[in-house]
Design a protein around this motif. Sequence first.
Motif, PDB file in Angstrom:
ATOM      1  N   ILE A   5       0.834  -1.205   0.000  1.00  0.00           N
ATOM      2  CA  ILE A   5       0.000   0.000   0.000  1.00  0.00           C
ATOM      3  C   ILE A   5       0.867   1.254   0.000  1.00  0.00           C
ATOM      4  O   ILE A   5       0.611   2.204  -0.754  1.00  0.00           O
ATOM      5  CB  ILE A   5      -0.969  -0.019   1.201  1.00  0.00           C
ATOM      6  CG1 ILE A   5      -2.008  -1.120   1.008  1.00  0.00           C
ATOM      7  CG2 ILE A   5      -1.641   1.341   1.384  1.00  0.00           C
ATOM      8  CD1 ILE A   5      -2.866  -1.383   2.221  1.00  0.00           C
ATOM      9  N   ILE A   6       1.920   1.269   0.822  1.00  0.00           N
ATOM     10  CA  ILE A   6       2.820   2.426   0.863  1.00  0.00           C
ATOM     11  C   ILE A   6       3.516   2.616  -0.480  1.00  0.00           C
ATOM     12  O   ILE A   6       3.607   3.732  -0.997  1.00  0.00           O
ATOM     13  CB  ILE A   6       3.840   2.276   2.008  1.00  0.00           C
ATOM     14  CG1 ILE A   6       3.132   2.387   3.354  1.00  0.00           C
ATOM     15  CG2 ILE A   6       4.953   3.317   1.899  1.00  0.00           C
ATOM     16  CD1 ILE A   6       4.005   2.029   4.543  1.00  0.00           C
ATOM     17  N   ALA A   7       3.996   1.517  -1.068  1.00  0.00           N
ATOM     18  CA  ALA A   7       4.658   1.603  -2.389  1.00  0.00           C
ATOM     19  C   ALA A   7       3.679   2.095  -3.447  1.00  0.00           C
ATOM     20  O   ALA A   7       4.048   2.881  -4.327  1.00  0.00           O
ATOM     21  CB  ALA A   7       5.225   0.250  -2.775  1.00  0.00           C
ATOM     22  N   ASN A   8       2.426   1.678  -3.356  1.00  0.00           N
ATOM     23  CA  ASN A   8       1.426   2.126  -4.307  1.00  0.00           C
ATOM     24  C   ASN A   8       1.146   3.618  -4.153  1.00  0.00           C
ATOM     25  O   ASN A   8       0.971   4.331  -5.136  1.00  0.00           O
ATOM     26  CB  ASN A   8       0.144   1.318  -4.136  1.00  0.00           C
ATOM     27  CG  ASN A   8      -0.823   1.519  -5.265  1.00  0.00           C
ATOM     28  OD1 ASN A   8      -0.434   1.877  -6.362  1.00  0.00           O
ATOM     29  ND2 ASN A   8      -2.086   1.281  -4.993  1.00  0.00           N
ATOM     30  N   LYS A   9       1.116   4.101  -2.924  1.00  0.00           N
ATOM     31  CA  LYS A   9       0.895   5.530  -2.682  1.00  0.00           C
ATOM     32  C   LYS A   9       2.073   6.364  -3.179  1.00  0.00           C
ATOM     33  O   LYS A   9       1.882   7.466  -3.674  1.00  0.00           O
ATOM     34  CB  LYS A   9       0.659   5.799  -1.193  1.00  0.00           C
ATOM     35  CG  LYS A   9      -0.627   5.252  -0.669  1.00  0.00           C
ATOM     36  CD  LYS A   9      -1.795   5.997  -1.241  1.00  0.00           C
ATOM     37  CE  LYS A   9      -3.080   5.442  -0.675  1.00  0.00           C
ATOM     38  NZ  LYS A   9      -4.236   5.977  -1.327  1.00  0.00           N
ATOM     39  N   LEU A  10       3.294   5.854  -3.013  1.00  0.00           N
ATOM     40  CA  LEU A  10       4.472   6.594  -3.469  1.00  0.00           C
ATOM     41  C   LEU A  10       4.617   6.561  -4.985  1.00  0.00           C
ATOM     42  O   LEU A  10       5.252   7.434  -5.565  1.00  0.00           O
ATOM     43  CB  LEU A  10       5.738   6.032  -2.815  1.00  0.00           C
ATOM     44  CG  LEU A  10       5.868   6.264  -1.308  1.00  0.00           C
ATOM     45  CD1 LEU A  10       7.094   5.545  -0.772  1.00  0.00           C
ATOM     46  CD2 LEU A  10       5.933   7.742  -0.997  1.00  0.00           C
TER      47      LEU A  10
END
Length: 178
Positions: free
Chosen positions: A131-136
């Motif tokens: 999720i964090i990688a997708n947001k970044l």
Amino acid sequence: MKTINKLGTIEAICFLLIIIVNQIIINLPKNLIINTGSSAWINIIYLAVIVVLISLLVCKMFKPFQGKDIVDIAEFLGGKPLKIFVGFSYILLFVLISGIFLRYFSETLKLIYFPNSPVYFISLFFIIGIIIANKLGFRSVVLANLLIVPIVFIELFVIFISVSGKFVPERIFPILGY
């Protein structure tokens, strides 16, 4: 509309290398040796030839459709119904494969490093990272990968050098397996 940043050649090569090395180092040897035994190296040669031939065939078939993806080609060939079917098929395929890989990787980590932790707890950490990688954004993942690739290849080189003394060429015989 949001513009998509294209990957540079080095970034794309490093991204593909880390995926291929992950599959070869972590997954391929165990499964290949279980299935083919001492003729595993011959199986790798066969598979490499088959993959190159299939890749050449796919490149030849995609030549008239340069700049289009598989969904655009499906719309060209079968209209909107085929486009919708192909699109949903790919979404389903990616969701299933992602779930299977996440479960397999989490269970492997549980078996090796965290025997007392539940699998869903280990999977949750990876889902949070996803999720964090997708947001970044994808670009940040590729740039982080660009930094990690040289370290991974240096580590692999050290591992191969350190175990080279235990390599026995006679173990590849009999040439066609047991």
